[in-house]
Each structure stands twice: as structure tokens, then as C-alpha cells.
Design an enzyme around this catalytic site. Structure first.
Site, PDB file in Angstrom:
ATOM      1  N   SER A  31       1.161   2.389  11.364  1.00 16.45           N
ATOM      2  CA  SER A  31       1.876   2.888  10.254  1.00 16.45           C
ATOM      3  C   SER A  31       3.261   1.962   9.954  1.00 16.45           C
ATOM      4  CB  SER A  31       2.120   4.479  10.449  1.00 16.45           C
ATOM      5  OG  SER A  31       2.212   5.036   9.080  1.00 16.45           O
ATOM      6  N   ASP A  48      -9.388   6.809   7.814  1.00 12.33           N
ATOM      7  CA  ASP A  48      -7.945   6.891   7.355  1.00 12.33           C
ATOM      8  C   ASP A  48      -7.765   7.099   5.932  1.00 12.33           C
ATOM      9  OD1 ASP A  48      -5.165   6.481   7.118  1.00 12.33           O
ATOM     10  OD2 ASP A  48      -5.123   4.933   8.416  1.00 12.33           O
ATOM     11  N   HIS A 101      -5.879   9.085   9.826  1.00  8.95           N
ATOM     12  CA  HIS A 101      -4.748   8.000  10.282  1.00  8.95           C
ATOM     13  C   HIS A 101      -4.170   8.234  11.394  1.00  8.95           C
ATOM     14  CE1 HIS A 101      -1.312   5.118   9.160  1.00  8.95           C
ATOM     15  NE2 HIS A 101      -0.434   6.269   9.443  1.00  8.95           N
TER      16      HIS A 101
END
Length: 383
Positions: free
Chosen positions: A144, A312, A342
Site C-alpha cells: 500500500s 483489491d 486490499h
């Protein structure tokens, strides 16, 4: 070479005044970190450091949020590697950020804290390592926002690392990502207790806005299938969301779950830091001033593994496919298969264990990874 903090303990390193790429100045910056495993330095300056980059609301305690992957005999084996995780500049877990005291008056930086970018985060981290006397790390790994930092490491300091593992992120923020992240910023800054970012000496802060921002964000962190399977249209126990009038105390189960997520974040995270770091994600664009995305990606010669999640919503898998098609030195492209979305890189321990072992092996000598007992745990890899 500076002496590292005790294993697992929070340490801090002053890096002096820091100039942001947009022209701001942050005085007397401190970078906080934790480490696991013993540092080894070769005669040529090479080290056994694996630098782990945390996500937006993460912290330096990677052995907590990645506990299944960091430790003796685990994928990031602390009997072999020295694992270090810093807290980003602009954060609220030990490094200098909006809540930190300003050197001029001792009050919180608040609205005086300049905007920072992903590149700023990496420049500050590089200076942190330099202050420790470290000029080279074996690998950088992040997911991320941590993945965005990892990408920037390969372009800003390619000679300072041997390999990189980029997880669940894109080459730049998309319009959708900027929109959803700006909505979170708006939820915080529209809270009357925001006070222009200078709430620290006035009140508890924009807790309602921060909780609302977390609700929005969490819906992008988890998968639609997972949430529907867990909650569906079930009412929260003892409540009735189907009454004659809508009432905020009569919720669906998913509403209660999201309220809980918001409350947890409010208890551990600073709203000013949340705004600063979310803005950094909005500014993420590795192609800026480098001739565009594909040219920038192709220029990266650091061996890089890319990992994405099939469900995601925040960073869709096609964005990792774009990375894999254009990176100048691709180690491999791998898919996490999970209904979680995610957050799968934080929750799918078994798959992440396999993939990080594979990454370490490929980054070293190309040998096939094992489960720590001398054999392939699955027999095949998701490629």
C-alpha cells in the site's frame, strides 16, 4: 556505525532540518524505528538489512502487524536478517509530524506542518539510514503506501538496495484514488473540531471526522464479497434498522462494524497525521519529472517483485499488472487470491509467507524457496 536500539524497542534518530520537494522546511526532524535481528556489515558496506515499509495507518512495530512473517525461522528470518521498520515523516508513531512540538514554541506543528510526498518520506528514511552509518540495505519491502515508498526507493536510491518487493499499489494515484482519499480528508477538515489543523491545545480533535474517514477508507481496504458474506443485511444484535424512521442507534451489522473500526483508529491515530499521509498518497506519481510512468518504470534496474490482490478495490490488480509489464528488472508478478481485498497482504499469512520466501530466494541466488524445513510448502507458485 551507530548503535541500534534494543531488539523490538522503539528507537529514534535525529536527522536535522528537512526540506520537502515542494519547498517546505521541517526543523529538527526525528525518525522513529524498531528493529529485529542483528545487523551484519560486510567489508564493502553491504548489510543484511531488510527495510519494511508500513501502510498509511501502520507503525514501526512490524513484528506486530506482520507477526506471522517476521521472526526466527519465518519468511523474514531474524536469525539471518536485520529487519528495520521506520515510522514515516508526517506520522504520529514517534517520527516528526503535525502533532510533534514545534522547536520555536513547543506547541504542536499543526497547520504549520508542510505537505510531504512519498518521495519526501523516502528521502527522510535514506537520511535516517545515513545517520546510522548505513549506506546499503539488502531489500526494501512494502505494501500500500509502503509499496509506493518501495517503488520510490528503486528510483531515488537504486544503488542503495539489492532488491525490492512492491505490494498492492500503483505507479501513481489514479483519479478514483485521489477522489476517495480526498473525501476522507474532507470528512476530517469539515469537522468543527479540526480548527484549521490547530486543535491540539483546543480540544480532543476532529474525532467524528476521523472516524468517518476511517469508515470510508475501510470499505476500500476490505473486499465486497468478504463484507457481504460476514454481514449481509443482518441487523446489529438488539437493533432494528427497518423501523418507521431512520435512527442512528438502529444499525445494520456492517454499520456497527465500521463504527468499531472508526473508534479503534481514533484511539490510536492523530487526525493531522492522517491528513498529511493521505495527502502524500494523493501526490504519489513516480512518472512526475521522469518522463512519464512507463519511462520511469523502465528506468528502474533494481530487481523488483510485484504482488497484487485479485479482489483489491483500492489498488486494483490491473495496476500491478501495469507495473509488471513496464518495470526494467522484474523478478516476478504474483497474485494473492483472497476475498479480503486490499488488506489481504496483512491477513493472508500463508500466501504471503510463500511469496516473501520466494522473493528472498530470487533476490539472493535464484534458488527455489522452502518453508524453512528444506522443501517447497505448496509445490507451485501463483504467477
Amino acid at each position: 556505525m551507530a548503535i541500534l536500539s534494543a531488539e523490538g524497542a522503539l528507537g529514534s534518530v535525529p536527522i536535522g532540518d528537512f526540506h520537502t520537494e515542494a519547498g517546505g522546511v521541517i526543523d529538527d526532524v526525528t525518525i522513529a524505528y524498531r528493529r529485529w535481528g542483528e545487523l551484519q556489515v560486510a567489508a564493502d558496506g553491504a548489510t543484511n538489512i531488510i527495510l519494511v515499509e508500513h501502510a498509511l495507518t501502520g507503525d514501526p512495530d512490524a513484528a506486530d502487524w506482520w507477526g506471522a512473517l517476521i521472526g526466527p525461522g519465518k519468511a523474514l528470518d531474524t536469525e539471518r536478517w536485520c529487519v528495520i521498520c521506520t515510522n514515516v515523516i508526517g506520522g504520529c508513531n514517534g517520527s516528526t509530524g503535525p502533532a510533534s512540538p514545534h522547536p520555536d514554541d513547543g506547541k504542536a506543528w499543526g497547520s504549520r506542518f508542510p505537505a510531504v510526498s512519498i518521495r519526501d518520506q523516502v528521502h527522510a528514511e535514506h537520511r535516517f539510514l545515513r545517520e546510522l552509518g548505513v549506506g546499503h540495505v539488502h531489500a526494501v519491502i512494502g505494501g500500500s503506501m509502503g509499496g509506493a515508498r518501495t517503488l520510490e526507493w528503486t528510483l531515488l536510491y537504486p544503488g542503495s538496495l539489492d532488491a525490492a518487493c512492491v505490494i498492492a499499489v500503483s505507479a501513481r494515484a489514479s483519479a478514483w484514488q485521489i477522489g476517495i482519499q480526498s473525501a476522507q480528508i474532507s470528512a476530517i477538515t469539515r469537522d468543527p473540531d479540526w480548527h484549521g489543523g490547530d486543535y491540539y491545545d483546543v480540544c480532543e480533535g476532529p474525532v467524528t471526522g476521523l472516524a468517518a474517514a476511517r469508515r470510508i477508507a475501510h470499505l476500500t481496504y476490505r473486499g465486497e464479497m468478504e463484507l457481504d458474506e460476514r454481514f449481509g443485511t443482518t441487523p446489529q444484535q438488539g437493533e432494528d434498522p427497518l423501523g418507521t424512521h431512520r435512527r442512528p442507534d438502529q444499525r445494520f451489522a456492517v454499520d456497527s462494524y465500521l463504527d468499531y473500526q472508526g473508534l479503534k483508529l481514533v484511539q490510536r491515530f492523530d487526525a493531522g497525521a492522517y491528513v498529511a499521509l493521505t495527502e502524500a498518497l494523493n501526490r504519489h506519481d513516480i512518472g512526475r519529472c521522469r518522463g512519464g510512468l512507463n519511462k520511469a518504470l523502465y528506468s528502474s534496474k533494481v530487481p523488483t517483485m510485484v504482488i497484487g490482490v485479485d479482489t483489491d478495490i483500492l489498488y486494483p490488480y490491473h495496476q500491478q499488472e501495469h507495473l509488471s509489464r513496464n518495470l526494467g528488472n522484474l523478478l516476478g508478478m504474483h497474485k494473492l487470491v483472497s476475498p479480503v481485498g486490499h488488506d489481504a497482504f496483512l491477513t493472508e499469512d500463508r500466501q504471503m509467507d510463500r511469496l516473501l520466501r520466494r522473493f528472498i530466494s530470487l533476490a539472493n541466488d535464484g534458488a527455489e524457496p522452502t518453508d524453512g524445513f528444506g522443501h517447497d510448502p505448496e509445490g507451485e507458485w501463483i504467477i
